[in-house]
Design an enzyme around this catalytic site. Structure first.
Site, PDB file in Angstrom:
ATOM      1  N   GLU A  99      -4.700  -3.507  -2.423  1.00 15.84           N
ATOM      2  CA  GLU A  99      -5.078  -2.656  -1.293  1.00 15.84           C
ATOM      3  C   GLU A  99      -6.450  -2.975  -0.741  1.00 15.84           C
ATOM      4  O   GLU A  99      -6.676  -2.938   0.471  1.00 15.84           O
ATOM      5  CB  GLU A  99      -5.002  -1.175  -1.681  1.00 15.84           C
ATOM      6  CG  GLU A  99      -3.587  -0.622  -1.798  1.00 15.84           C
ATOM      7  CD  GLU A  99      -2.968  -0.821  -3.167  1.00 15.84           C
ATOM      8  OE1 GLU A  99      -3.639  -1.413  -4.046  1.00 15.84           O
ATOM      9  OE2 GLU A  99      -1.813  -0.385  -3.369  1.00 15.84           O
ATOM     10  N   HIS A 113       0.086  11.187  -7.050  1.00 12.08           N
ATOM     11  CA  HIS A 113       0.918  10.843  -5.893  1.00 12.08           C
ATOM     12  C   HIS A 113       1.161  12.050  -4.988  1.00 12.08           C
ATOM     13  O   HIS A 113       2.152  12.082  -4.261  1.00 12.08           O
ATOM     14  CB  HIS A 113       2.286  10.311  -6.336  1.00 12.08           C
ATOM     15  CG  HIS A 113       2.294   8.903  -6.840  1.00 12.08           C
ATOM     16  ND1 HIS A 113       1.856   8.563  -8.092  1.00 12.08           N
ATOM     17  CD2 HIS A 113       2.690   7.741  -6.265  1.00 12.08           C
ATOM     18  CE1 HIS A 113       1.997   7.255  -8.264  1.00 12.08           C
ATOM     19  NE2 HIS A 113       2.496   6.733  -7.171  1.00 12.08           N
TER      20      HIS A 113
END
Ligand SMILES: Cc1ncc(C[n+]2csc(CCOP(=O)(O)OP(=O)(O)O)c2C)c(N)n1
Ligand SMILES: [Mg+2]
Lengths: 331, 339
Positions: free
Chosen positions: B72, B141
């Site tokens: 990322e 998450h």
């Protein structure tokens, strides 16, 4: 725990060791097969990533470890947990979100951890584990425990900066740290042939000045031996090793994945390469264990899994009070 | 004529239209192409990201939909860099929680260029990312992290509350010349709504008054807008008419519409799914307390989850997320308040 496992490595596994290893692999397999079935009924909340097919990695590595040692795992963590001795019944209850679960229902499949067993947790963040084991390895080194730390991570995670930084750190600090890259060919739908620029993940070890080895991940004995060597070297102060374990995952990335991105390589793997089948064939052939002994283990494992599901389903859910506990120790 | 499409399809449509209109728009992210670009032995299959939001773009726009390794920091940073060099990249950071591994590229790099370089940089990057609880996805998450981005000068932050807003705000985000963090609620992808077919841009910093009412102002963000609407129905049955204001962007924030509403109703309840400390909800209540103190007929109420990580267990997660009942209770607290 004793040093039995370490002693065994040096001498090869005796019959007890082989039985333990087989039981471990079989427990992981049946745990995952059962979850696959249970997930389809809709009773299990959240995301579940199964480790079926990859059992020889967790088992081959962790049969070299003892109570001094730590491991860090991934979102695909059930196998690593079982191999490091986390209670199966607590794990099952956790996956069902029950108060009796390993993490009291607060973590779920992706966060099962038992620090008392040296299991630093499954992890929801890809590449979350490798830096952490630099820390446990550093603690072991400073405290002189002789402990070794292992990070399991996927081919996808091998591209994460945290993983690469951790390997460099482990090398420059000469840490008793082992990096186990579990290359199952895919990160979600993305092939490792594409995402890993080098031919092999293990090739990257050279860039960090550490040994890199490639192992057939369907072969328990190959993993056990490679990990044994690396772990012995780390214990003796010889620093980190990168081990790349190659195999196939038997199910989708997560339960529910239609897997349109891959040809069916699973049928072949299950039939021809499977770690449990190969283990059985080998130990029966050498006469080290009998088919009857192995069958008895299979039956015991099935019984354990059956009980853990029954108990998990019947277990109480957390209460409203549990929502607010354990954010801090003191506040 | 109403055309109902999902939040997911509305986002996909915005990307498609902007990619057709402007060839500098590119899309990148994990599994955006998936099997298709990976040379895998499997079927040709472009996933369109893990939840299929960019499905179909890979085939339509050759060379402009890029898969990324799980790196990322590298690809979000690359999107930022490409934005400074003439492209309009839309990078998908799968879950907002993963900002943890790439935040530097966003808040020290993208956010700072314009100011730090004396107004000479243009960084039209969009980072699409999903947030929010409700899918039993646990603590890593499920977070609602838009306040962290809102805190950083130089970033624009968008929290679309419906398919209509998602499409119009994403089109604006892509056309906007500043870095934009576009926060999609993961439990809303299948929500259907009325969405016009062509391209339209919803300007940033313009709140939407979702419901008119004179008794209380409810400011709600993202998925909490629908929770507030549910509460408003129950309140109406009890004779309380709530005005619901959806700011649509937390940065810039349309304080004018909020203040105007509170001046009229004299009561404010803010509904925010993020953790309660240093949050957008607290920020809005502070602004109102500072600027419309004289209009307030009772204490401002902020409805949020507790100050805990998001729990896994469904029982606990349901308790964690603010409910319509929590909003009703908060409104009653302020409506019944006596000096
Ligand atoms: C930082 C971060 N990025 C992305 C994800 C989403 N994600 C979860 S698992 C996964 C694939 C991981 O692949 P790999 O490392 O090969 O492990 P495998 O699933 O094959 O065991 C991705 C992209 C994540 N959880 N964390
Ligand atoms: Mg993988």
């Amino acid at each position: 725990m004793t040093d039995r496992a370490t002693v065994r490595t040096e001498q090869g596994l005796d019959a007890d060791g082989l039985r333990d290893a087989y039981r471990m692999m079989r427990t992981i397999r049946e745990f995952e097969e059962r979850l696959h079935t249970e997930f389809a009924t809709g009773d299990i909340p959240g995301f579940v990533h199964l480790y079926a097919g990859e059992e020889a990695s967790a088992t081959g590595v962790c049969t070299n470890l003892d109570g001094r040692d730590s491991i860090a795992s991934t979102h695909r963590g059930h196998g690593h947990c079982i191999a490091k001795g986390v209670e199966v019944k607590g794990m099952m209850a956790e996956i069902y979100g029950k108060a009796t679960g390993t993490c009291r229902g607060k973590g779920g499949s992706m966060h099962i951890a038992d620090l008392s067993k040296g299991m630093l947790g499954a992890n929801g963040i890809v590449g979350g584990g490798p830096p952490l084991i630099c820390g446990t390895a550093l603690a072991a080194k400073i405290q002189g425990t002789g402990g070794v730390s292992v990070a399991f991570f996927g081919d996808g995670a091998s591209n994460q900066g945290t993983t690469l930084e951790a390997m460099n750190l482990a090398a420059v600090w000469n840490l008793p740290a082992i990096f186990v890259a579990e290359n199952n060919g895919y990160a979600e739908s993305t092939s490792s042939n594409w995402s890993v620029a080098a031919d092999n993940i293990a090739d990257r070890a050279a860039g960090f000045g550490m040994p890199g080895v490639i192992v057939d991940g369907f072969d328990f004995f190959a993993v056990h031996e490679a990990a044994g060597e690396a772990i012995a070297r780390a214990r003796a102060g010889g620093g980190p090793t990168l081990i790349e374990v190659k195999f196939t995952r038997y199910y989708g990335h997560f339960e529910g994945d239609q897997q349109t991105y891959r040809a069916d390589e699973v049928a072949h793997a299950r039939e021809e390469l499977d770690c449990l089948k190969r283990f059985r064939a080998r130990v029966i052939e050498t006469g080290e264990l009998t088919a009857a002994e192995l069958d008895a283990i299979d039956a015991e494992v099935l019984q354990l899994i059956e009980e853990s599901v029954t108990e998990a389903k019947a277990a109480p859910v957390p209460t409203a009070d549990d929502l607010l506990t354990d954010v801090y120790i003191t506040y | 004529m109403a055309r109902m499409i999902s939040y997911r399809d509305a986002i996909n449509e915005a990307l498609t239209l902007e990619m057709e209109r402007d060839e500098t728009v590119i899309v990148m992210g994990e599994d955006n192409a998936g099997g298709a670009s990976a040379g895998s032995p499997g079927e040709e299959d472009a996933w369109g990201g893990v939840l299929g939001v960019t499905k179909g773009l890979y085939g339509k726009f050759p060379g402009r939909v890029l898969d990324t390794p799980i790196s990322e920091s590298a690809f979000v940073g690359a999107a930022v860099g490409a934005a400074t060099a003439g492209l309009r990249p839309v990078a998908e950071l799968m879950f907002i929680d993963f900002m943890g591994v790439c935040f530097d590229q966003i808040f020290n790099q993208a956010a700072k260029f314009r100011y730090m370089f004396g107004g000479k940089a243009v960084t039209p990057v969009v980072i699409r990312t999903m947030y929010g609880a409700g899918l039993r996805a646990a603590a890593q998450h499920s977070q609602v992290l838009y306040p962290l981005f809102t805190h950083i000068p130089g970033l624009k932050v968008v929290v679309p509350s419906s398919p209509y807003e998602a499409k119009g705000l994403l089109i604006q985000a892509i056309r906007d010349n500043d870095p934009v963090i576009f926060c999609e609620h993961k439990a809303m992808y299948d929500v259907q709504g009325d969405v016009p077919e062509g391209a339209y841009a919803i300007p940033f910093g313009e709140a939407n008054v979702v419901r008119d009412g004179d008794d209380v102002t409810i400011v709600a963000l993202g998925r909490m807008v629908s929770v507030a609407e549910e509460a408003a129905k129950e309140l109406a049955a009890n004779g309380i008419e709530a005005e619901i204001v959806d700011p649509r962007t937390t940065s810039p924030l349309d304080t004018e519409t909020i203040l105007e509403s509170v001046e009229r109703t004299g009561r404010l309840v803010v509904v925010d799914e993020s953790s309660p400390r240093c949050s957008v909800g607290r920020d809005i209540s502070a602004i109102v307390a500072e600027q419309s103190f004289g209009a307030l007929r009772g204490p401002i109420q902020v409805v949020t989850p507790p100050h805990t990580p998001v729990p896994f267990s469904d029982v606990l997660e349901d308790l964690y997320v603010p409910s319509a009942q929590d909003v009703v209770n908060a409104v009653k607290t302020v409506a019944d308040w006596k000096r």
